[in-house]
Scaffold this active site. Structure first.
Site, PDB file in Angstrom:
ATOM      1  N   SER A 147      37.178  37.009  45.305  1.00  0.00           N
ATOM      2  CA  SER A 147      38.091  35.887  45.100  1.00  0.00           C
ATOM      3  C   SER A 147      37.987  34.972  46.321  1.00  0.00           C
ATOM      4  O   SER A 147      37.524  35.420  47.386  1.00  0.00           O
ATOM      5  CB  SER A 147      39.527  36.413  44.991  1.00  0.00           C
ATOM      6  OG  SER A 147      40.465  35.357  45.046  1.00  0.00           O
ATOM      7  N   TYR A 160      47.449  41.244  47.067  1.00  0.00           N
ATOM      8  CA  TYR A 160      46.233  40.803  46.348  1.00  0.00           C
ATOM      9  C   TYR A 160      45.137  40.442  47.350  1.00  0.00           C
ATOM     10  O   TYR A 160      43.976  40.837  47.194  1.00  0.00           O
ATOM     11  CB  TYR A 160      46.587  39.599  45.458  1.00  0.00           C
ATOM     12  CG  TYR A 160      45.440  39.072  44.630  1.00  0.00           C
ATOM     13  CD1 TYR A 160      45.103  39.648  43.403  1.00  0.00           C
ATOM     14  CD2 TYR A 160      44.674  37.981  45.056  1.00  0.00           C
ATOM     15  CE1 TYR A 160      44.054  39.152  42.638  1.00  0.00           C
ATOM     16  CE2 TYR A 160      43.627  37.483  44.296  1.00  0.00           C
ATOM     17  CZ  TYR A 160      43.320  38.070  43.084  1.00  0.00           C
ATOM     18  OH  TYR A 160      42.277  37.579  42.327  1.00  0.00           O
TER      19      TYR A 160
END
Ligand code: NAP
Length: 256
Positions: A147, A160
């Protein structure tokens, strides 16, 4: 010599985790369009079947395996079954992932465990199991979905960020340990794409305005725009690419 066929995946078999929706489904379609047979995965068998039927209607060769990537025993049983009943896996994309938002000082331990299990532990479980089959064959491609949050943070998503930072380094570690055994392990770092995982942000006009202004390409990504990177990393064109994270983010990680 490089030709269009260098990028083709005909005759290859790919497992894409978390591919009943969103990015995983788009990656499965892209690999399928490049000639690969794909094994779709997700926990919800009904959603999986709907996704598989859609890709089959587009002329792609699709198998379905419903299992939970956080359960190491299930992962082993299912990967072994794919290898014996469908065929040897040439490509694995570790894509399944979740988001849990909230203030870090109030973040529930159960949410911490869920996000670690799904985003990080699964990459190890599925990656290790598939690698055990690929290593004796001396070849295989593994792509881990990272990501922009492998590099950059935002408020309220520290857990996250911790998982995606770890997946980036696990990708490099897999390349270091398994590269000498013939495997290529790389990552793709998506920017912001409109999927269920990002539903809250998509529906927030203030966030959308901030994001588009912050992104050099001045827009959200479309999930189909991730497929080219996956096809490249899975193909012969990427034969010497190992331990690399390819950001597909409209330039977000380039700009402060
Ligand atoms: P999504 O639309 O929510 O789809 C997630 C997929 O993963 C679904 O198919 C879901 O199916 C499956 N899944 C979730 N938990 C699972 C489990 N334990 N076992 C097996 N399958 C599981 O998410 P997405 O936005 O496409 O995200 C995919 C990946 O890209 C994630 O790793 C995410 O972190 C990463 N990413 C996304 C963005 C973005 O902008 N969307 C940006 C950067 C990175 P079931 O619920 O049926 O299991």
């Amino acid at each position: 010599m490089i030709t269009a066929s260098t990028f083709r995946l005909d005759g290859r078999l790919a497992l894409i985790t978390g591919s009943s929706a969103g990015i995983g489904l788009a990656l499965a379609r892209g690999l399928g369009q490049a000639g690969a047979s794909v094994v779709l995965n997700g926990r919800n068998a009904q959603a999986l079947s709907t996704a598989a039927q859609m890709l089959r209607a587009e002329g792609l060769t699709v198998h379905e395996r419903a299992f939970d990537v956080t359960d190491a025993d299930q992962v082993k049983a299912q990967v072994d079954a794919i290898e014996s009943s469908i065929g040897p896996l040439d490509i694995l994309i570790n894509n399944a992932g979740i988001q849990r938002r909230g203030p870090l000082h109030e973040f529930a331990h159960s949410d911490w465990q869920d996000i670690m299990q799904t985003n990080l532990n699964s990459v190890f479980f599925v990656g290790q199991t598939v690698a055990q089959h690929m290593i004796p064959r001396g070849r295989g491609r593994i792509i881990n979905i990272c990501s922009v949050q492998s590099e950059l943070g935002r408020p309220g998503i520290s857990p996250y960020m911790a998982t995606k930072g770890a997946v980036k380094m696990l990708t490099k570690g897999m390349a270091i340990d398994w590269g000498p055994l013939g495997l290529n392990v790389n990552g793709i770092g998506p920017g912001y794409f409109k999927t269920e995982l990002n539903e809250k942000l998509v529906n927030d006009p203030t966030f959308s305005a901030w994001l588009t202004n912050r992104t050099p390409s001045r827009r959200w990504g479309e999930v189909d725009e991730l497929a080219g990177a996956a096809v490249f990393l899975a193909s012969d064109a990427a034969s010497f690419v190992n331990g690399h994270i390819l950001y597909v983010d409209g330039g977000v990680t380039a700009q402060l």
